[in-house]
Motif scaffolding. Structure first.
Motif, PDB file in Angstrom:
ATOM      1  N   ARG A 178      -0.898   1.919  -4.888  1.00  0.00           N
ATOM      2  CA  ARG A 178      -1.684   3.145  -4.812  1.00  0.00           C
ATOM      3  C   ARG A 178      -2.769   3.171  -5.887  1.00  0.00           C
ATOM      4  NH1 ARG A 178      -1.096   7.225  -1.753  1.00  0.00           N
ATOM      5  NH2 ARG A 178       0.571   6.125  -0.702  1.00  0.00           N
ATOM      6  N   LYS A 179      -2.440   2.616  -7.061  1.00  0.00           N
ATOM      7  CA  LYS A 179      -3.422   2.589  -8.148  1.00  0.00           C
ATOM      8  C   LYS A 179      -4.625   1.726  -7.788  1.00  0.00           C
ATOM      9  CE  LYS A 179      -1.020   4.806 -11.501  1.00  0.00           C
ATOM     10  NZ  LYS A 179      -0.395   5.734 -10.524  1.00  0.00           N
ATOM     11  N   PRO A 218      -0.472   9.339   1.969  1.00  0.00           N
ATOM     12  CA  PRO A 218       0.746   9.002   1.234  1.00  0.00           C
ATOM     13  C   PRO A 218       1.683   8.158   2.107  1.00  0.00           C
ATOM     14  CG  PRO A 218       0.418  11.387   1.359  1.00  0.00           C
ATOM     15  CD  PRO A 218      -0.593  10.762   2.249  1.00  0.00           C
ATOM     16  N   LEU A 219       2.551   7.426   1.434  1.00  0.00           N
ATOM     17  CA  LEU A 219       3.496   6.565   2.147  1.00  0.00           C
ATOM     18  C   LEU A 219       4.452   7.403   2.992  1.00  0.00           C
ATOM     19  CD1 LEU A 219       4.392   3.482   2.073  1.00  0.00           C
ATOM     20  CD2 LEU A 219       6.216   4.256   0.586  1.00  0.00           C
ATOM     21  N   LEU A 220       4.773   6.917   4.157  1.00  0.00           N
ATOM     22  CA  LEU A 220       5.797   7.563   4.975  1.00  0.00           C
ATOM     23  C   LEU A 220       6.349   6.509   5.928  1.00  0.00           C
ATOM     24  CD1 LEU A 220       7.353  10.021   5.882  1.00  0.00           C
ATOM     25  CD2 LEU A 220       5.407  10.748   7.224  1.00  0.00           C
ATOM     26  N   ILE A 221       7.394   5.826   5.514  1.00  0.00           N
ATOM     27  CA  ILE A 221       7.946   4.785   6.385  1.00  0.00           C
ATOM     28  C   ILE A 221       9.464   4.839   6.424  1.00  0.00           C
ATOM     29  CG2 ILE A 221       6.072   3.114   6.160  1.00  0.00           C
ATOM     30  CD1 ILE A 221       7.884   1.561   4.196  1.00  0.00           C
ATOM     31  N   VAL A 264      12.898   2.900   6.220  1.00  0.00           N
ATOM     32  CA  VAL A 264      13.382   1.659   5.610  1.00  0.00           C
ATOM     33  C   VAL A 264      14.552   1.160   6.456  1.00  0.00           C
ATOM     34  CG1 VAL A 264      14.313   0.595   3.535  1.00  0.00           C
ATOM     35  CG2 VAL A 264      12.705   2.489   3.336  1.00  0.00           C
ATOM     36  N   ILE A 273      15.781  -1.982  -3.310  1.00  0.00           N
ATOM     37  CA  ILE A 273      14.730  -0.971  -3.239  1.00  0.00           C
ATOM     38  C   ILE A 273      14.673  -0.117  -4.510  1.00  0.00           C
ATOM     39  CG2 ILE A 273      16.047   0.897  -2.130  1.00  0.00           C
ATOM     40  CD1 ILE A 273      13.678   1.172  -0.188  1.00  0.00           C
ATOM     41  N   LYS A 274      15.682  -0.295  -5.398  1.00  0.00           N
ATOM     42  CA  LYS A 274      15.645   0.418  -6.684  1.00  0.00           C
ATOM     43  C   LYS A 274      14.853  -0.409  -7.685  1.00  0.00           C
ATOM     44  CE  LYS A 274      20.224   2.462  -6.402  1.00  0.00           C
ATOM     45  NZ  LYS A 274      21.588   2.056  -6.719  1.00  0.00           N
ATOM     46  N   PRO A 275      14.153   0.234  -8.622  1.00  0.00           N
ATOM     47  CA  PRO A 275      13.410  -0.555  -9.621  1.00  0.00           C
ATOM     48  C   PRO A 275      14.328  -1.576 -10.306  1.00  0.00           C
ATOM     49  CG  PRO A 275      12.808   1.744  -9.775  1.00  0.00           C
ATOM     50  CD  PRO A 275      13.914   1.670  -8.761  1.00  0.00           C
ATOM     51  N   THR A 316      -2.200   4.059   8.377  1.00  0.00           N
ATOM     52  CA  THR A 316      -2.292   5.459   8.754  1.00  0.00           C
ATOM     53  C   THR A 316      -3.695   6.042   8.698  1.00  0.00           C
ATOM     54  OG1 THR A 316      -1.477   5.830   6.549  1.00  0.00           O
ATOM     55  CG2 THR A 316       0.063   6.202   8.343  1.00  0.00           C
ATOM     56  N   ASP A 373       4.836   0.705  -4.099  1.00  0.00           N
ATOM     57  CA  ASP A 373       3.851   1.673  -3.598  1.00  0.00           C
ATOM     58  C   ASP A 373       3.050   2.286  -4.728  1.00  0.00           C
ATOM     59  OD1 ASP A 373       2.724   3.447  -1.458  1.00  0.00           O
ATOM     60  OD2 ASP A 373       3.659   4.986  -2.689  1.00  0.00           O
ATOM     61  N   ASN A 374       3.742   2.622  -5.845  1.00  0.00           N
ATOM     62  CA  ASN A 374       3.007   3.265  -6.949  1.00  0.00           C
ATOM     63  C   ASN A 374       1.912   2.363  -7.520  1.00  0.00           C
ATOM     64  OD1 ASN A 374       4.902   1.550  -8.021  1.00  0.00           O
ATOM     65  ND2 ASN A 374       6.039   3.125  -9.135  1.00  0.00           N
ATOM     66  N   VAL A 430       7.992  -0.061  -0.585  1.00  0.00           N
ATOM     67  CA  VAL A 430       8.391   1.168  -1.258  1.00  0.00           C
ATOM     68  C   VAL A 430       8.405   0.951  -2.770  1.00  0.00           C
ATOM     69  CG1 VAL A 430      10.254   2.830  -1.557  1.00  0.00           C
ATOM     70  CG2 VAL A 430       9.750   1.922   0.718  1.00  0.00           C
ATOM     71  N   LEU A 431       8.977  -0.179  -3.156  1.00  0.00           N
ATOM     72  CA  LEU A 431       9.137  -0.482  -4.579  1.00  0.00           C
ATOM     73  C   LEU A 431       7.792  -0.545  -5.300  1.00  0.00           C
ATOM     74  CD1 LEU A 431      11.427  -1.101  -6.491  1.00  0.00           C
ATOM     75  CD2 LEU A 431      11.285  -3.507  -5.836  1.00  0.00           C
TER      76      LEU A 431
END
Lengths: 599, 91
Positions: A349-350, A444-447, A449, A238-240, A379, A345-346, A342-343
């Motif tokens: 989102r774009k 916005p994301l809210l999950i 893990v 889950i980390k970049p 959501t 999401d950014n 999660v990884l």
């Protein structure tokens, strides 16, 4: 919906109904399968059960053999609903039931207890299944079930449901709960514990979170345990870094297994088998009693039903569907998919959606129908519409992918990644455009893990079997219809008449042989059927690419249209369908026209 | 008092207040919850939290900026002086 809230006092035996409730991802679907024998699909992330499932449990109550209705209610954190799926749960409780099985996650007791306490506000007896005690143990958490039972004023049964531990005891408890003697007692107890604040045994009063925390402190112990390899891997994913490189490797592995494996099964195993044995067998069989002519051709001619049904369905489609679900079910059960959400999401989102929607997109690569149903967990309505539109436009289902791979690889392998990139580009475009057109907000994301897990082999295999059975049941009939239509069109010569009329579009604009119109017709029924007929034609590379592109973007199949109507009403379904067709013909035509310039 | 999004990685925090989002409370984040910041994603991505050292939750930037937190241990010192000191330190 729940206008007349009907309470079953318990005396009434007909219409005994049990609700299966709990937080998302605590194993409710496995309970449902074990109790009813009906296979619910479960995954290691929140919200697999968006529409509820119903089954029958066999119980012996007061010496009487009873068939009791069990409802697998969508997972919910609370009865104060925050999504479409969650409000279903609240409505069920308001509708009343004979009993509730509330599944608790022993490794995350506090939050689960909040729901458990909320359930006590209703006049319905509850039995608690304290599940995942094995996972809790591995994390150094031990829960005293009896003590918890005393706190909740109900039985708490420790279970490891994937291994059937505690199942029998749970059934016994249900039987006791439904027996005449108990139903009378129970409602009294419950009213005393929650409707009357003065008599409330819980110290936290009406603040359920506080009470949950208190109870957790009293009944459970936590020891520090080192994080396991899977925990560390889960953290890394889950980390970049190393998450993104791992995602690339996983992606590569998926392609290798599904595309490489599928190609192998198709060309080395099933294809030759069908060509050498199955088709000759049917040719011989029907030739015995049917004279040469149109009927024989419809059965075993070039487009004969018994030829293409094996060539297309068995050799071309099944291997890919099977391998896709082998991989996808594994990923689902492991808990990898939310990490990807999660990884990325950014980035997502774009282009106008949440990272969470990647899960629906991934499901869409299997089939758009469950993906669209699954998106009920999105959501906001806008989020749901945007991801649905993007899936309908640019994500091929797995059977179509199989057919596309066969088509492309017959010409040159580079077409496959090119079409893949084009698909990604168009997915982005569709999502961006839909995001502009549709009003509303993307939340916005809210999950949560989930922990990374090694899927339990039995549960995994059963899920795989359920998926395959489902595919065969759902897809077989429309595929056969498409194949019969194809056989009739071709062998009666009707196709030539249609081809003449379709020539301006198919031949001039798209540059395909007029016969390719068969694909456009059949593609309305099933997606892969828009590709399969192209395999029988002698195309140039450009034609194959154009055909593949049109098919990729073309109308989602009839089942998808059906689910669109059901979920979003006819207007949305029609808009999506018409725009996909126009878009497909537009993009296909442009590629052809540009391609012509270079040839 | 600081917002969760700007809190440093690997730090332990106690939530002081949350915006009114139903799911946030349902998922277990509310005033008094202890969280550890595990990750913060670039380009306006979400942040990853470990909640009560029990489970992980990913939470979008737009929500995280609305959550007020205090470093663990300081949550109960609500005297104005302490708050002013903290503020000047974080800036």
């Amino acid at each position: 919906m729940s206008g007349g809230a009907e309470r079953n006092g318990g005396a009434e035996r007909n219409g005994v109904k049990i609700l299966l409730m709990g937080n998302p991802n605590v194993g409710k679907s496995v309970f449902f399968t074990e109790l009813t024998g009906v296979h619910a699909i479960s995954s290691n992330y929140a919200g697999t059960t968006v529409s509820y499932m119903e089954g029958e449990v066999q119980l012996t109550v007061d010496g009487e053999q009873l068939s009791v209705k069990l409802i697998d209610v969508p997972g919910t954190y609370s009865l104060k609903p925050t999504s479409e799926a969650e409000s279903v749960a609240a409505r069920f409780m308001e509708g009343g039931a004979s009993a509730v099985i509330c599944v608790l996650d022993a490794s995350n007791l506090e939050r689960n207890l909040h729901l458990a306490l909320e359930l006590r506000r209703y006049d319905i007896p509850v039995v608690y299944a304290l599940n995942l005690i094995d996972v809790a143990e591995r994390r150094g958490i031990s829960v005293k079930a009896k003590l918890l039972g005393a706190e909740l004023g109900a039985s708490v049964i420790p279970t490891v449901i994937v291994k059937k531990q505690g199942l029998d005891e749970l059934k016994k408890q249900l039987e006791t709960l439904l027996s005449k003697k108990n139903t009378a007692d129970n409602s009294r107890n419950i009213s005393a514990s929650c409707n009357d604040c003065n008599a409330c045994p819980t110290k936290g009063g009406c603040d359920l979170w506080k009470t949950a925390k208190e109870i957790t402190r009293r009944v459970s112990k936590k020891e520090g345990v080192g994080r396991s390899f899977l925990d560390k891997l889960g953290d890394g994913m889950i980390k970049p870094f190393p998450g993104i490189p791992i995602a690339a490797v996983v992606m590569g592995a998926i392609i290798a297994v599904v595309v490489g494996g599928g190609k192998f099964l198709e060309e080395v195993v099933l294809g030759p088998l069908i060509d050498a044995f199955v088709v000759p067998f049917f040719e011989w069989l029907f030739a015995l009693f049917i004279p040469e002519g149109m009927l024989l051709n419809i059965l075993v001619g070039e487009y004969g039903i018994f030829v293409i049904s094996f060539e297309w369905i068995v050799a071309l489609i099944l291997p890919y569907v099977f391998l896709f679900y082998v991989v996808f079910s594994f990923l689902e059960d492991s808990g990898y998919l939310p990490r990807i959400s999660v990884l990325f999401d950014n980035i997502m989102r774009k282009i106008g959606v949440q990272g969470g929607s990647l899960i629906y997109a991934a499901m869409g690569f299997g089939c758009a129908v469950p993906a669209i149903i699954g998106s009920r967990n999105a959501t906001s309505r806008k989020e749901r519409l945007v991801i649905t539109a993007a899936i309908c436009f640019a994500i091929p289902c797995i059977s179509q992918t199989g057919a596309l791979i066969s088509l492309m690889s017959a010409y040159s392998w580079w077409m496959i990644p090119t079409l893949g990139l084009l698909g990604m580009f168009l997915f982005t475009a569709a999502s961006l455009i839909a995001g502009k057109v549709i009003k509303g907000k993307v939340e916005p994301l809210l999950i949560e893990v989930p922990n990374l897990l090694m899927p339990e082999p039995k549960a995994y295999l059963r899920k795989l079997a359920t998926r395959m059975k489902h595919f065969l049941v759902e897809a077989e009939f429309p595929m056969m219809v498409a194949i019969v239509i194809a056989a009739l069109l071709k062998e009666t010569g009707a196709i030539d008449t249609i081809a003449v009329h379709a020539a301006p579009l198919v031949s001039h604009w798209l540059g395909l042989p007029a016969e390719a119109v068969v694909g456009l017709l059949l593609g309305i029924i099933r997606r892969e059927m828009s590709v399969a007929p192209l395999l029988e034609l002698n195309l140039t590379s450009l034609q194959a690419f154009v055909g593949g592109t049109v098919s990729l973007l073309y109308l989602p199949c009839l089942s998808v249209f059906g689910i669109l109507v059901k979920e979003f009403k006819l207007r949305v379904a029609a808009t999506i369908s018409i725009s996909t067709v126009l878009f497909a013909l537009l993009v296909g035509g442009i590629i052809n026209q540009i391609g012509q310039l270079f040839i | 008092m600081q917002n969760l999004y700007d809190s440093e990685k690997n730090g332990d925090f106690e939530i002081l207040s949350i915006p009114e989002i139903g799911l946030l409370e349902n998922i277990g984040l509310r005033a008094g919850t202890k969280v550890t910041v595990q990750n913060r994603y670039v380009f306006g991505g979400p942040m990853l939290l470990r909640v009560e050292d029990t489970y992980s939750v990913a939470i979008g930037k737009d929500i995280a900026v609305q959550i007020k937190v205090a470093e663990v241990g300081t949550a109960n010192k609500k005297t104005p002086i302490a708050a002013t000191v903290r503020k000047s330190v974080t800036i």
